[in-house]
Design a protein around this motif. Structure first.
Motif, PDB file in Angstrom:
ATOM      1  N   ARG A  42       0.827  -1.343  -0.104  1.00 57.56           N
ATOM      2  CA  ARG A  42      -0.011  -0.041  -0.041  1.00 57.56           C
ATOM      3  C   ARG A  42       0.872   1.224   0.110  1.00 57.56           C
ATOM      4  N   GLU A  68      -4.529   6.329  -2.365  1.00 58.63           N
ATOM      5  CA  GLU A  68      -3.672   5.076  -1.882  1.00 58.63           C
ATOM      6  C   GLU A  68      -3.740   4.317  -3.050  1.00 58.63           C
ATOM      7  N   GLU A 115      -4.047  -0.840  -8.023  1.00 55.03           N
ATOM      8  CA  GLU A 115      -5.515  -0.422  -7.601  1.00 55.03           C
ATOM      9  C   GLU A 115      -5.400   0.900  -6.992  1.00 55.03           C
ATOM     10  N   TYR A 117      -7.180   4.077  -5.303  1.00 48.88           N
ATOM     11  CA  TYR A 117      -8.235   4.571  -4.193  1.00 48.88           C
ATOM     12  C   TYR A 117      -8.239   5.891  -3.996  1.00 48.88           C
ATOM     13  N   ARG A 118      -9.329   6.354  -4.151  1.00 47.69           N
ATOM     14  CA  ARG A 118      -9.597   8.105  -3.761  1.00 47.69           C
ATOM     15  C   ARG A 118     -10.507   8.337  -2.810  1.00 47.69           C
ATOM     16  N   SER A 119     -10.672   8.625  -1.640  1.00 49.18           N
ATOM     17  CA  SER A 119     -11.432   8.834  -0.616  1.00 49.18           C
ATOM     18  C   SER A 119     -12.140  10.226  -0.507  1.00 49.18           C
ATOM     19  N   THR A 126     -15.442   6.183  -1.368  1.00 44.80           N
ATOM     20  CA  THR A 126     -14.100   5.794  -2.089  1.00 44.80           C
ATOM     21  C   THR A 126     -14.434   5.538  -3.431  1.00 44.80           C
ATOM     22  N   ASP A 127     -13.755   6.193  -4.290  1.00 48.81           N
ATOM     23  CA  ASP A 127     -13.772   5.731  -5.716  1.00 48.81           C
ATOM     24  C   ASP A 127     -12.462   4.606  -6.026  1.00 48.81           C
ATOM     25  N   ILE A 128     -12.663   3.578  -6.384  1.00 49.27           N
ATOM     26  CA  ILE A 128     -11.717   2.678  -6.848  1.00 49.27           C
ATOM     27  C   ILE A 128     -11.659   2.266  -8.349  1.00 49.27           C
TER      28      ILE A 128
END
Length: 111
Positions: free
Chosen positions: A56, A68, A77, A79-81, A86-88
């Motif tokens: 990570r 992340e 992968e 990740y935007r929070s 959270t968009d993945i």
């Protein structure tokens, strides 16, 4: 200790905690992404182990506090929070393959 020496230490500690679990392709995907980040003069990230034998990557810089990236053997992968959601999405990637413009745009700006 420089930021990049810290990153190298974090990688070594993660792998040494589970030495038989991190395969060569996952480690190379990580090394390739870290080289890109460093060569493009972006801020050094912080690393932690994933649930799976993954890595990570997070940043503590303005505009990327909510970013992340988890490194797998066949993908990154992303990740935007945002405010409780959270968009993945996945960037399919094997070592040596090019990265897409949308993926590159997610990375923190060069310093």
């Amino acid at each position: 200790m420089s930021d990049w020496e810290r990153v190298e230490g974090e990688v070594a500690a993660i792998v040494s905690a589970r030495p038989d679990e991190y395969d060569a392709v996952t480690r190379e995907n990580l090394a390739e992404l870290l080289r890109l980040i460093k060569e493009t003069r972006r801020p050094a990230p912080f690393l932690a182990p994933g649930y799976w034998p993954t890595f990570r990557i997070v940043w503590e810089v303005k505009g990327s506090e909510n970013l992340e990236i988890e490194v797998f053997d066949d993908r990154y992968e992303v990740y935007r929070s945002f405010d409780g959601r959270t968009d993945i999405w996945y960037e399919h990637h094997r070592p040596g393959e090019p990265l897409s413009a949308p993926f590159l745009s997610e990375l923190p700006d060069p310093t």
